[in-house]
Every structure is written in structure tokens, then in C-alpha cells.
Design an enzyme around this catalytic site. Sequence first.
Site, PDB file in Angstrom:
ATOM      1  N   GLU A 298      -3.053 -57.670  10.382  1.00 40.72           N
ATOM      2  CA  GLU A 298      -4.373 -57.921   9.380  1.00 40.72           C
ATOM      3  C   GLU A 298      -4.782 -56.596   9.124  1.00 40.72           C
ATOM      4  O   GLU A 298      -5.772 -55.787  10.173  1.00 40.72           O
ATOM      5  CB  GLU A 298      -5.454 -58.065  10.288  1.00 40.72           C
ATOM      6  CG  GLU A 298      -5.029 -60.046  10.583  1.00 40.72           C
ATOM      7  CD  GLU A 298      -5.325 -60.604   8.981  1.00 40.72           C
ATOM      8  OE1 GLU A 298      -6.867 -60.461   9.018  1.00 40.72           O
ATOM      9  OE2 GLU A 298      -3.946 -61.515   8.556  1.00 40.72           O
TER      10      GLU A 298
ATOM     11  N   CYS B 145     -12.612 -61.828  10.731  1.00 39.35           N
ATOM     12  CA  CYS B 145     -10.815 -62.140  10.597  1.00 39.35           C
ATOM     13  C   CYS B 145     -10.587 -62.893   9.866  1.00 39.35           C
ATOM     14  O   CYS B 145     -11.685 -64.029  10.037  1.00 39.35           O
ATOM     15  CB  CYS B 145     -10.001 -61.479  11.485  1.00 39.35           C
ATOM     16  SG  CYS B 145      -9.285 -62.329  12.009  1.00 39.35           S
TER      17      CYS B 145
ATOM     18  N   CYS C  93      -8.169 -64.817  13.710  1.00 41.67           N
ATOM     19  CA  CYS C  93      -8.328 -65.280  14.702  1.00 41.67           C
ATOM     20  C   CYS C  93      -9.848 -65.130  14.865  1.00 41.67           C
ATOM     21  O   CYS C  93     -10.538 -64.347  15.075  1.00 41.67           O
ATOM     22  CB  CYS C  93      -7.355 -63.912  16.113  1.00 41.67           C
ATOM     23  SG  CYS C  93      -6.272 -64.115  16.612  1.00 41.67           S
TER      24      CYS C  93
ATOM     25  N   HIS D 188     -14.197 -64.482  18.163  1.00 46.36           N
ATOM     26  CA  HIS D 188     -15.155 -63.879  17.926  1.00 46.36           C
ATOM     27  C   HIS D 188     -16.726 -65.087  17.791  1.00 46.36           C
ATOM     28  O   HIS D 188     -17.536 -64.487  18.212  1.00 46.36           O
ATOM     29  CB  HIS D 188     -14.919 -63.107  16.295  1.00 46.36           C
ATOM     30  CG  HIS D 188     -14.015 -62.130  16.418  1.00 46.36           C
ATOM     31  ND1 HIS D 188     -14.522 -60.791  16.602  1.00 46.36           N
ATOM     32  CD2 HIS D 188     -13.559 -61.887  16.037  1.00 46.36           C
ATOM     33  CE1 HIS D 188     -13.293 -60.114  16.763  1.00 46.36           C
ATOM     34  NE2 HIS D 188     -13.191 -60.299  16.275  1.00 46.36           N
TER      35      HIS D 188
ATOM     36  N   ARG E  62      -5.026 -61.209  20.967  1.00 45.56           N
ATOM     37  CA  ARG E  62      -4.266 -59.977  20.260  1.00 45.56           C
ATOM     38  C   ARG E  62      -5.088 -58.697  21.969  1.00 45.56           C
ATOM     39  O   ARG E  62      -4.770 -57.888  21.881  1.00 45.56           O
ATOM     40  CB  ARG E  62      -5.052 -59.064  19.659  1.00 45.56           C
ATOM     41  CG  ARG E  62      -3.941 -59.428  18.455  1.00 45.56           C
ATOM     42  CD  ARG E  62      -4.861 -59.188  17.220  1.00 45.56           C
ATOM     43  NE  ARG E  62      -4.122 -59.705  15.722  1.00 45.56           N
ATOM     44  CZ  ARG E  62      -3.900 -60.811  14.908  1.00 45.56           C
ATOM     45  NH1 ARG E  62      -5.744 -61.325  15.653  1.00 45.56           N
ATOM     46  NH2 ARG E  62      -3.477 -60.602  14.098  1.00 45.56           N
TER      47      ARG E  62
ATOM     48  N   SER F   7      -8.291 -54.030  18.863  1.00 41.58           N
ATOM     49  CA  SER F   7      -7.525 -53.451  18.147  1.00 41.58           C
ATOM     50  C   SER F   7      -7.934 -52.321  18.437  1.00 41.58           C
ATOM     51  O   SER F   7      -7.370 -50.701  17.714  1.00 41.58           O
ATOM     52  CB  SER F   7      -6.877 -53.800  16.845  1.00 41.58           C
ATOM     53  OG  SER F   7      -6.217 -54.962  16.620  1.00 41.58           O
TER      54      SER F   7
ATOM     55  N   CYS G 133      -4.622 -56.042  15.246  1.00 44.01           N
ATOM     56  CA  CYS G 133      -6.072 -57.053  13.566  1.00 44.01           C
ATOM     57  C   CYS G 133      -7.172 -55.900  13.660  1.00 44.01           C
ATOM     58  O   CYS G 133      -7.886 -55.632  13.782  1.00 44.01           O
ATOM     59  CB  CYS G 133      -6.484 -57.713  14.103  1.00 44.01           C
ATOM     60  SG  CYS G 133      -7.833 -59.560  12.941  1.00 44.01           S
TER      61      CYS G 133
ATOM     62  N   CYS H 271     -10.415 -57.227  12.291  1.00 42.34           N
ATOM     63  CA  CYS H 271     -11.663 -56.497  13.160  1.00 42.34           C
ATOM     64  C   CYS H 271     -12.012 -55.220  13.426  1.00 42.34           C
ATOM     65  O   CYS H 271     -13.518 -55.483  14.680  1.00 42.34           O
ATOM     66  CB  CYS H 271     -11.410 -57.522  14.306  1.00 42.34           C
ATOM     67  SG  CYS H 271     -10.210 -58.902  14.795  1.00 42.34           S
TER      68      CYS H 271
END
Length: 577
Positions: free
Chosen positions: A31, A78, A81, A85, A488, A511, A556, A559
Site C-alpha cells: 500500500e 488506507c 485496513c 484506524h 501490521r 509502518s 502500508c 498510512c
Amino acid sequence: MAGCTPKAAPAWTWAEGKGERVVVDPVTRIEGHLRVEAIVEDGKIIDVKSSSQLFRGLEIILKGRDPRDAQHFTQRSCGVCTYVHALASTRAVDNAVGVDKVLPHNATIIRNLVMAAQFMHDHIVHFYHLHALDWVNVANALNADVSKAAELAKAVAGTVRTPKTFSSKEDLQKTKDTVQGIVDSGRLGIFTNAYFLKPGGHDAYKLPAEVDLIATCHYLKALHLQVKAARMMAVYGAKNPHTQFTVMGGVTCYEGLTDKYINDFLGLYEEVKDFILDYYIPDLIAVAGFYKDWAAIGGTTNFLSFGEFPAQGGEADLNSRYIKPGVIYDRKIGNVKAFDPEKIEEHVKHSWYKPGDPKHPYKGVTEPQYTSLDDNERYSWMKAPRYDGRSIEVGPLAHCLVNFGLGQPEFVKYVNFVLDKLEVGPDALFSTLGRTGARGIECLIIALKTAEWVEDLKENVAKGKVDICKDWDMPESAMGVGFVNAPRGALSHWLDIKGGKIDNFQLVVPSTWNLGPRCDNDLASPVEEALMDNTPIFDPERPVEILRTVHSYDPCIACGVHVIDNKTGNVQKFKIL
């Protein structure tokens, strides 16, 4: 903040002029937009920079808004996912207003069920569609003996239990015919730039043709199956992505208490669970068995888990969670330390932000200051989160190590199960292979646990307990934090309310923990540390080894960063009305 004592480290300067420079830009099958630049000397990586190439401005956008709106903005970070959030923002407001201490049990269960579905969806998609092509040579499937592959597929499917289903000879022949048709047509689609398709193949791919065929077949099955996991989330979330059922104080989905919705969820759940037991985990162990050299490559040192899946009445207590919180330093599994939120800071010395001292997220600021792509000192739009001054890995491997070290029964059972099947010891967990294996172990454990949460919900309904939300009042000023163990890794949203509006909001996402740049003390981020841990590069023009370790984190970047003009490369400014 208290306890944040910086660790001494040698001053870092980019290894300019040394070795051979290898740039992977963009890293695909993730992502967002990530650039990895490495210096390779004598076939090994000696220096590396992980660089996020887009700016995220959510913290700026949220200022002055109603705290209740935060979840609807942050889950747009995102496209996969999104719920994590929404939950982190909701928990932050729950915490700020104090309603997290009285949340109804049904609300906790339903939040847990949607999170469990998120884990199953995310880990299946990662293993098959984002990570498998680093290990599986699809073209080599054309060399497979289909009869032998069918016998092997049946045997492998029984790795965890007597399988309910496995791929037949007809399934595998159909897959082989499909691959042959793609090759003959010349329309290779997502395989166009695959390293294994270049003349001469690639020495880093080791699977027998029959295993390549089985994995390719299950890659295609997983494309259909992952939709079922996404639909599980929509049963309670109204839709997916971007669920619409969380509110401060609970959830809104009263219909989710009816037999129809519970049975809809269970029907989808049984299909997804069977796939995990009969395909995902057997495939993981089968493929890993041919790459055990990667159990000594790509390791890191420190690990952090926030924990997830709170128990009844435990929304405000991280220690009530089914997956436990904790911290491991220096790979000492037997010495798991308690998690202390005060020890989190974000650094910007090597980021494209205005210079400043490390800050706790409650005091965090987001002031972009881009220099250039060629700046070897400041090289990423991500900040550099640190815990107790240390670079620390988050994600499924951290969850497995912390819970294995704490003696959580299911993690002890299934970590040992996988280690025994692969005939390797616990040290193998500290590696790229261990990181990929941990994601499967976590998915298996959550899939099995989900049935108990559904039974808890049914039992409450049968007893007439149908409360799913509590009332609360918005204070003039308050602070709150929402901790989530996302698929993640460790995700936290930090909220400061003044005058009933958001005065400051900071997102510290998995991330940025794993793929951010170096910090004020020049400590490499986990992915930079992992890439410099014995990573071989057989062919600098086709560095699949870099992708294996980077993809094992399931990055990701969306994010962590956000908006850019793809023609000029300039960061855009938006006025949100």
C-alpha cells in the site's frame, strides 16, 4: 518523556561511493509508495535507506474538528485496513471522555469480531497476493507433473488437521492450463516484471515445480476467498472498506444481535476458517520448508505489542486483552517487559519535517519541510517512532514473541507447532522467515478464537442483554489515546481536545515504526536493520531478496504518507471546507 534515555550509537553517514548502489523504486505489492536504496558490497547489503515518498497531512486536516469525526477521516488513510484506524480514533475519544470504562460487553464483542475478520482478510491477502511471488515461480508451474502435484496437495492439506477440502487433480490441471494460456497470449498482467520471468530464471527461487503449481492454484483460490473475509466485516460494519458502525461508547448495529446477522457472519466465518486450516497454514509450512536459509536472514533486535481483543469490561485495560501487550529488548524472549506509553517518542532528524527535538505523541507537531530526493541526511516523509530510545519492530512477529514469552497458551502451542514442522529452533523466529511465519500463526489463533466470541454474543442475547452503546458527554478539554494491534502492528491515535474540538491529533502507525528513517541517535529503523542482517543479493539488477524482507513487514505506506502531484512531484496543498 520519562524513561526515554537515548542509546549511544555511532554517527551515521550514507555509504556514498562504496559498493554498488541498488534502488527499488517503487516497491510494488504494498500500500502506498516506498523507495528502498541499498549499497551492496561482496553480495551483501552494507547500508540502506527506507524512504516514504508521499506526505500525509491527516494531523493537519483534523485540527479544529469535532473529535467524533476523526474516525471517518483517519480510516481514509488506507484502502485495506480501514477499520483499524476507525477503532483507534474511536478508542482515543472513548478514553478522553472516560466511556471506555463502562463499554457494554456486546460492543466489545462486536468490535472484536470485526477486528478478527480484518486480521483474517489482511493476512490471507498478504501471504498469497502481496508476498507469495517473492518465493513462488509461477512460470515454473508449467513444468509440474499434475498427478504428483495432486498427491502432494492432498498430503500437505493435512498439516493442521484432517482436511475438509484440498485441491484436486482437476483443479491443478485447470491452473496449469490458465498459466499456459497467459504465457501463450503474451499478456502477463501483474507478472510482467516478475524477476523469475527474465531469461535464465532466478537462482533465488527454489521450489519444485509441483509446489509452484499448488501455490499458484491456491493464489487464485485466495482471490475469491478473501472476499468472504471482507464480507464478514460488512455484516456488522455495514460495508467494507470504511466501516460505519463504531461510535464513542459502543457500536450502532442493533440488527447484529439477530439470528440472521449472527448466522450470516458464522456462514462466512466457517468458509474462511476452513481455508486458513486447510490451505494457508499448510502452504506456509510447505513453502517455508524450502527456504529455511531465510531463518538466518532479516532479523531485528527489539519488539513491541500493544495487545488486542479486550475482555468484558476491559476496553480501558490493555492487560485484559487476549493478545497481550509487552516489550522485548535484545531478543530476550524470556524477559518480557510491561508496555509503558510514556516511553514513545517520534524523531524527525532524518525526515522531511522542520527540525526539532523528539516528542511524545501528545506533544507531537506536523510541519513539513521537504529538501530533495538526493538529500542523504533527510530522506523520508515518515517520522521515526522510538520506544525507550530504541528502534523497535511491531507486527505479528512482535505479537508472537511477546505472547510466546509470556506463556499465552495458544501462542506457545502454535509457535511450537510450526517450529517443529520446520525442524528449527526459536532463534529462527528472528528473521524474514520468522516474520512471515508469525503472520500465519497469528491468523490461525485468531480464526480459532473467533468462534468463542460469537458464542459469547449469542449467550448475551439469549439472556436478554442487548445493550450495545453507552451515553457520554463531550468535555471542554481532555486527552485520550487509542491503542490497536492492527494486522501490521502497533497503531495509536493521540487526541488533545480543547473547547470541545480537536486541538492536536497524532497518528503513530505500524509502518512508521517498521519502515521509518533513522532517528536522532542515527539508529536504523527495523526494516533498515533487517536488510543489513545477512541479506544476500544474487543479482543486483533483480534484487528479489530486498523485496522478501520488505514485504515480510506488509508495508502500508499509505498510512504513513499522503498527497502528491504525479506529474510535478510537488506536494499538494488542500483547503478542506
